[in-house]
Motif scaffolding. Structure first.
Motif, short mmCIF file in Angstrom:
data_model
loop_
_atom_site.label_atom_id
_atom_site.label_comp_id
_atom_site.label_asym_id
_atom_site.label_seq_id
_atom_site.Cartn_x
_atom_site.Cartn_y
_atom_site.Cartn_z
N UNK A 96 -19.66 31.57 40.82
CA UNK A 96 -20.31 32.01 39.59
C UNK A 96 -20.07 31.01 38.45
N UNK A 97 -18.83 30.51 38.35
CA UNK A 97 -18.52 29.54 37.29
C UNK A 97 -19.31 28.25 37.47
N UNK A 98 -19.37 27.75 38.69
CA UNK A 98 -20.10 26.51 38.95
C UNK A 98 -21.58 26.69 38.66
N UNK A 99 -22.14 27.81 39.11
CA UNK A 99 -23.58 28.04 38.89
C UNK A 99 -23.91 28.15 37.41
N UNK A 100 -23.09 28.86 36.67
CA UNK A 100 -23.29 28.99 35.22
C UNK A 100 -23.21 27.62 34.55
N UNK A 101 -22.17 26.89 34.88
CA UNK A 101 -21.96 25.57 34.28
C UNK A 101 -23.10 24.62 34.62
N UNK A 102 -23.53 24.62 35.87
CA UNK A 102 -24.61 23.73 36.31
C UNK A 102 -25.92 24.07 35.60
N UNK A 103 -26.18 25.35 35.47
CA UNK A 103 -27.40 25.79 34.78
C UNK A 103 -27.40 25.32 33.32
N UNK A 104 -26.26 25.46 32.66
CA UNK A 104 -26.17 25.06 31.26
C UNK A 104 -26.29 23.55 31.10
N UNK A 105 -25.65 22.80 31.98
CA UNK A 105 -25.72 21.33 31.91
C UNK A 105 -27.15 20.85 32.14
N UNK A 106 -27.84 21.50 33.08
CA UNK A 106 -29.25 21.15 33.34
C UNK A 106 -30.08 21.38 32.08
N UNK A 107 -29.78 22.45 31.37
CA UNK A 107 -30.52 22.74 30.13
C UNK A 107 -30.26 21.64 29.09
N UNK A 108 -29.01 21.23 28.97
CA UNK A 108 -28.69 20.14 28.05
C UNK A 108 -29.40 18.85 28.46
#
Length: 528
Positions: A96-108
């Motif tokens: 869950x942490x990795x998926x959240x972080x990856x999603x946010x980084x992709x947005x950036x």
């Protein structure tokens, strides 16, 4: 299994996981494509799950308890332990942490702010804030730079709370406390240094800021009291506004930043052309708009991402990133993979900052930008003043970020928007906008991408000043020489992560980290 056999097995496995992670995240940053974002998440999850294995973690603890370990064995085991602690949680939490972080980084990576409905890049915003005298345009550009904050705020706070939950399940107060401990940083000591620096620099910063406010008020035809965040040259006031008497950008017209960087490192006996050939140096759509350096395999495949245009800002940034790169390149390849990297984030930041400071070094400007000697002599007092300004501003900005981030993890449910502007006003002396009920703080990618990292920038600056003082007193007063390069490569880069960071600094400079060198170089001089 002997400790040697165990470590051989870990070095091989972690090397493979590291390379997969580094390659996919590089592709995600350079393409912005969903496929690579997905692969990055998969690679990060695989890495984390390997470190999460409870039996492997128990083996590490058992080996560490042995009293017959060699120094190099113990250091590898300590590195494994520090990397594994935070992963001793259920698999679904890690995912869950990795998926959240990856999603946010992709947005950036892919987000583009808009002005008047048209997409603008970070370079566009920076250009307006540096050069425009149109106050409405400046305010609009500044607000555009914060749009990403609103986009990511909700999920970023979910991620912050998730990080805290995991830290508490492992026996820590919160994620911030855990991160300091696992980075081998004494949190009380670091914050004590920062508060001491703030107190010592309050008066010189106030004087410098007052002078700067007068310049800006005159430039924009407003009163000092009317100055707001968009009147500065950077969305977070982490860069010094251009001085009226000193604009270095014209000296970069027609200059090839890559060639400048190659020549700078060549003067110190270092070759960066192999790394430059694998790097991604210019802006384009969907590409990450920031700058970073990555060591793909710890065997020489080092890459830099930039978004260069021919300006002072991007010249300094390129020098900074290739400072990281040469550190990675010249680590002893005979070291085991686990130790074939920098001693600590702050020790590589120190080298990056050492090179970044060349942009405000009169000798460098004369030698590499081709300025006339008389011109350099005339500009030197202004350049030195500009560097002092930059160091005071950077120091106060880093304190702002780190003070806020500690509070963020202490209580993510408090009014963070108001807290942000309270700290900004207290530390940076910047008047907030009329409406502070907006997540301006969340627009800074580091809260998402590299949490509890920012303190290393200021610790790096302190180390840079100590290193520079040692070099000038013991090696050469001219930094741009092969002798200085040889010292850095042999004494600073080559040992890799063989020693804890402060022991490494002591071995290289004769004493552990001492903030007095930075104070003498930038704070005391500012009072003169």
């Amino acid at each position: 299994m002997t400790v040697q056999q165990f470590l051989e097995e870990q070095n091989k496995a972690i090397k493979d996981l590291h390379i997969a992670n580094a390659e996919t995240s590089w592709m995600a940053a350079t393409t912005g494509e969903d496929e690579w974002n997905r692969k990055t998440a998969e690679a990060e999850t695989a890495y984390d799950l390997y470190l999460a294995d409870p039996e492997r973690f128990q083996q590490v603890k058992t080996y560490l308890a042995q009293d017959d370990l060699t120094a190099i064995e113990r250091r590898q085991l300590e590195s494994l332990y520090n990397g594994m602690v935070s992963n001793q949680v259920p698999e679904e939490d890690l995912k869950e942490m990795v998926e959240l972080s990856t999603e946010l980084i992709a947005k950036f990576n892919t987000f583009r702010a808009t002005i008047d409905g048209k997409p603008v890049s970070e370079n566009d915003v920076r250009e307006i804030l540096i050069k425009s005298n149109d106050l409405a345009e400046r305010e609009e550009a500044w607000r555009a730079s914060k749009q990403i904050g609103k986009e990511v705020e909700e999920k970023l706070l979910i991620l912050v709370k998730k990080r805290n939950d995991i830290a508490r399940s492992l026996g820590y107060d919160n994620y911030h406390q855990m991160s300091f401990e696992l980075q081998e940083l004494d949190r009380d000591e670091v914050f004590s240094i920062f508060h001491k620096l703030k107190d010592l620099s309050d008066e010189p910063f106030r004087e410098m800021k007052q002078e700067m406010k007068s310049e800006l008020a005159e430039r924009f035809g407003i009163s000092i009291d009317e100055l707001r965040p968009w009147h500065y040259a950077d969305p977070f006031f982490q860069e010094a506004p251009p001085m009226k008497e000193l604009d270095l950008d014209p000296f970069y017209d027609g200059k090839d930043l890559e060639q400048l960087t190659i020549a700078t490192f060549e003067s110190m006996g270092m070759d960066i052309t192999d790394m430059l050939s694998k790097s991604d140096m210019y802006p384009r759509d969907k590409k990450n708009q920031h700058a970073f350096c990555t060591d793909i395999d710890r065997e020489g495949d080092v890459r830099v991402l930039c978004n260069n245009v021919s300006t002072d800002y991007w010249s300094v940034t390129t020098l900074h990133e290739f400072g990281h790169a040469v550190y990675f390149k010249y680590v002893d390849r005979q070291l085991p993979f686990l130790l074939r990297t920098c001693a600590h984030t702050l020790t590589t930041e120190a080298i990056a900052m050492l090179y970044g400071r060349f942009g405000k070094n009169p000798a460098w400007l004369q030698q590499f930008l081709g300025l006339e000697k008389a011109q350099v002599e005339e500009l030197t007092p202004l350049i030195e003043k500009s560097l002092r300004r930059q160091m005071l501003i950077a120091g106060r900005w880093i304190m702002t970020f780190t003070f806020f981030e500690r509070e963020l993890y202490e209580n993510p449910d408090q009014d963070l928007n108001e807290l942000w502007w309270k700290i900004v006003k207290d530390v940076q002396f910047v008047n907030p906008p009329e409406n502070v009920d907006y997540p301006h703080w969340a627009a800074k990618i580091h809260f998402t991408l590299v949490p509890v990292y920012y303190q290393n920038y200021l610790l790096g600056e302190l180390t840079t000043s100590q290193l520079q003082s040692y070099i000038e007193n013991n090696i050469s007063t001219d930094m741009l020489t092969p002798e200085v390069g040889a010292y850095l490569m042999d004494e600073y880069f080559k040992p890799g992560a063989l020693y804890p960071w402060n022991e490494k600094i002591k071995k290289a400079t004769g004493e552990k980290l001492n903030p007095q060198y930075f104070i003498d170089q930038f704070v005391v001089k500012a009072l003169v």
